[in-house]
Design a protein around this motif. Sequence first.
Motif, mmCIF file in Angstrom:
data_model
loop_
_atom_site.group_PDB
_atom_site.id
_atom_site.type_symbol
_atom_site.label_atom_id
_atom_site.label_comp_id
_atom_site.label_asym_id
_atom_site.label_seq_id
_atom_site.Cartn_x
_atom_site.Cartn_y
_atom_site.Cartn_z
ATOM 1 N N ASP A 252 50.302 -13.532 44.011
ATOM 2 C CA ASP A 252 49.800 -12.898 42.800
ATOM 3 C C ASP A 252 50.866 -13.008 41.714
ATOM 4 O O ASP A 252 52.065 -13.073 42.008
ATOM 5 C CB ASP A 252 49.499 -11.426 43.052
ATOM 6 C CG ASP A 252 48.228 -11.221 43.857
ATOM 7 O OD1 ASP A 252 47.413 -12.157 43.917
ATOM 8 O OD2 ASP A 252 48.057 -10.133 44.434
ATOM 9 N N ASN A 254 51.972 -11.715 37.501
ATOM 10 C CA ASN A 254 51.777 -11.012 36.244
ATOM 11 C C ASN A 254 52.128 -11.974 35.118
ATOM 12 O O ASN A 254 53.078 -12.762 35.242
ATOM 13 C CB ASN A 254 52.679 -9.782 36.159
ATOM 14 C CG ASN A 254 52.359 -8.756 37.232
ATOM 15 O OD1 ASN A 254 51.259 -8.226 37.286
ATOM 16 N ND2 ASN A 254 53.327 -8.481 38.104
ATOM 17 N N PRO A 289 54.663 -9.741 41.583
ATOM 18 C CA PRO A 289 54.666 -8.275 41.719
ATOM 19 C C PRO A 289 55.901 -7.715 42.412
ATOM 20 O O PRO A 289 56.324 -6.594 42.107
ATOM 21 C CB PRO A 289 53.400 -8.004 42.548
ATOM 22 C CG PRO A 289 52.485 -9.156 42.229
ATOM 23 C CD PRO A 289 53.395 -10.336 42.066
ATOM 24 N N ALA A 320 46.578 2.610 43.925
ATOM 25 C CA ALA A 320 47.638 2.201 44.846
ATOM 26 C C ALA A 320 47.025 2.024 46.223
ATOM 27 O O ALA A 320 46.183 2.819 46.645
ATOM 28 C CB ALA A 320 48.750 3.247 44.877
ATOM 29 N N LEU A 328 50.813 -1.897 47.217
ATOM 30 C CA LEU A 328 50.482 -2.550 45.958
ATOM 31 C C LEU A 328 50.018 -1.495 44.973
ATOM 32 O O LEU A 328 49.072 -0.742 45.245
ATOM 33 C CB LEU A 328 49.374 -3.583 46.165
ATOM 34 C CG LEU A 328 48.820 -4.259 44.908
ATOM 35 C CD1 LEU A 328 49.889 -5.103 44.231
ATOM 36 C CD2 LEU A 328 47.603 -5.110 45.241
ATOM 37 N N GLU A 330 48.886 -0.766 40.938
ATOM 38 C CA GLU A 330 48.428 -1.377 39.688
ATOM 39 C C GLU A 330 48.590 -0.371 38.561
ATOM 40 O O GLU A 330 48.180 0.787 38.669
ATOM 41 C CB GLU A 330 46.969 -1.815 39.815
ATOM 42 C CG GLU A 330 46.759 -2.897 40.861
ATOM 43 C CD GLU A 330 45.318 -3.340 40.974
ATOM 44 O OE1 GLU A 330 44.472 -2.822 40.219
ATOM 45 O OE2 GLU A 330 45.031 -4.203 41.829
ATOM 46 N N VAL A 339 46.772 -4.886 32.800
ATOM 47 C CA VAL A 339 47.084 -4.391 34.136
ATOM 48 C C VAL A 339 48.258 -5.174 34.693
ATOM 49 O O VAL A 339 48.270 -6.412 34.647
ATOM 50 C CB VAL A 339 45.873 -4.514 35.079
ATOM 51 C CG1 VAL A 339 46.252 -4.136 36.512
ATOM 52 C CG2 VAL A 339 44.740 -3.625 34.588
ATOM 53 N N LYS A 341 50.776 -5.584 38.185
ATOM 54 C CA LYS A 341 50.856 -5.271 39.611
ATOM 55 C C LYS A 341 52.312 -5.214 40.058
ATOM 56 O O LYS A 341 53.128 -6.044 39.650
ATOM 57 C CB LYS A 341 50.116 -6.334 40.430
ATOM 58 C CG LYS A 341 48.624 -6.413 40.138
ATOM 59 C CD LYS A 341 47.975 -7.523 40.952
ATOM 60 C CE LYS A 341 46.492 -7.624 40.656
ATOM 61 N NZ LYS A 341 45.849 -8.734 41.423
ATOM 62 N N THR A 343 54.605 -4.539 43.801
ATOM 63 C CA THR A 343 54.630 -4.264 45.237
ATOM 64 C C THR A 343 55.920 -3.534 45.583
ATOM 65 O O THR A 343 56.992 -3.859 45.067
ATOM 66 C CB THR A 343 54.513 -5.553 46.067
ATOM 67 O OG1 THR A 343 55.527 -6.486 45.685
ATOM 68 C CG2 THR A 343 53.147 -6.183 45.901
#
Length: 372
Positions: A252, A254, A289, A320, A328, A330, A339, A341, A343
Motif C-alpha cells: 500500500d 500514500n 504506511p 483501525a 492498520l 486510517e 485519507v 494509512k 501501520t
Amino acid sequence: MSEQIDREKSAVAAPAPRLEVRHLTRRFGGRVVVDDVSLAIRPGQVTCLLGPSGCGKSTTLRMIAGVEMQDEGEIRVDGELICDTVYRVPPERRSIGLMFQDFALFPHLSVADNVAFGLRAPREARRARVEELLARVGLSHYVDAYPHSLSGGEQQRVALARALAPRPSIMLMDEPFSGLDNRLRDGIRDETLSILKEEDTAVLLVTHEPQEAMRMADEIALMRDGRIVQMGAPYNIYNAPLDKAAVAFFSDVNVIRGTVRGALTDTPFGQFLAPGVPDGAEVDIVFRPQHVGIDFDRGGHGPQPTARDGVAARGVVERARFLGNESLVEFRMDHDGSVLKATVPNVFLPRPGRALWLTVRRDRCFVFPARD
C-alpha cells in the motif's frame, strides 16, 4: 596490470549465463504481448518475472520452453542458440524442466511412475533416480501410492521430483505454489528452492505475488505491459523503485501531490526536494504506511520540525484494524481531507474521531513526476 588481473579474476568468478534471452517479442493479432524482453540467468540463480496478470509473463515462459514461437529475438542455453525466428530446437531437447500451477500428475500412474515418466535410461538407473528424488522430497514411503491419495503439498513435491528427474539445466516455474494453502506454501517454497539450488539449476519463476518474489528470488524482473521495466536484487527493487506504480506493486502507498518551486515542494509534512523538475510541474511524494510515525509527545500542540521526520501534520482516526503482526490505522487529514494509512507494530486501535499528529520518514519517501 593489477586492473587487468582483477578483471580476469572477476571473469573467472562469475559463471556464464545458463539461460540468455535477447530481445524476445511476441504479437497476437497485431497486439504486442511481449515487448523486447532480455534477461540472463546463471546456474543456481533464481530470477522472478513479477507483474500483474496479463503483462506477458507466462507467454515469455512458453517461448523459452519452446511451446510458443517468438516473432523476434533469440534464446540461448549455455551460450548455444536454441531458438530464433528461423532455427528452433524442439522443446524436449532443450534441457528445460517445467512446473505449473496445475501439478499435471498422471492419475493412473503411481508416484514412482510419475517421477520416472520423462527419464530415458535403463530400468535400474531410472529406479535409482526415482528413489533418490523421492527421498530428497520426503516421499519415499509413497513410492507405490497414487496421486489421488496425496495432499496438495505432497502432489507438488511429486511434480518437483518429476521435473528434476531428467536433470534439467533450467527450470521454468509458472506460479507453481498458488494452489497451495498459506499454511503449506512457505515450507514447500523453501524446500523447493533448496533442492533447485543444490542441483545448480537456473530458475525462472513467474509470479504476481511480490512476497513470493521477495522470498525466493536472487533477482526480480518487474514486468508491465509486456516489458521488463526494472530489474535488480529484491532489496534494490523495493528500496529504489522506478516509479509510483513500482512502489504500489509491493505494498500500500500514500501519495501527496505538490507543485515544484525552486526544486522544492511544499507539503503539510514540510518541504521535499525535487531535483531536476521544472518550476510549476507537479510531483507525487510516495511513501509506505510503515513509514508514517505517530507522535504522541506532541499532544495537541502545533507542528514542530524534526531533523529526520520534518513537520508533523494532524489527522483524525477514521478506523483501525488489527492484522495480526501489526495494526492498520486510517486517518482523515486536516490539510485536505485525504485519507492517509499508517501501520503500527502489535496492537494499536485508537477510537475513531481521535486526533493525532503524524510524521513521515523523509528518507523513505520517493518523489516522482506526476503522471496523471
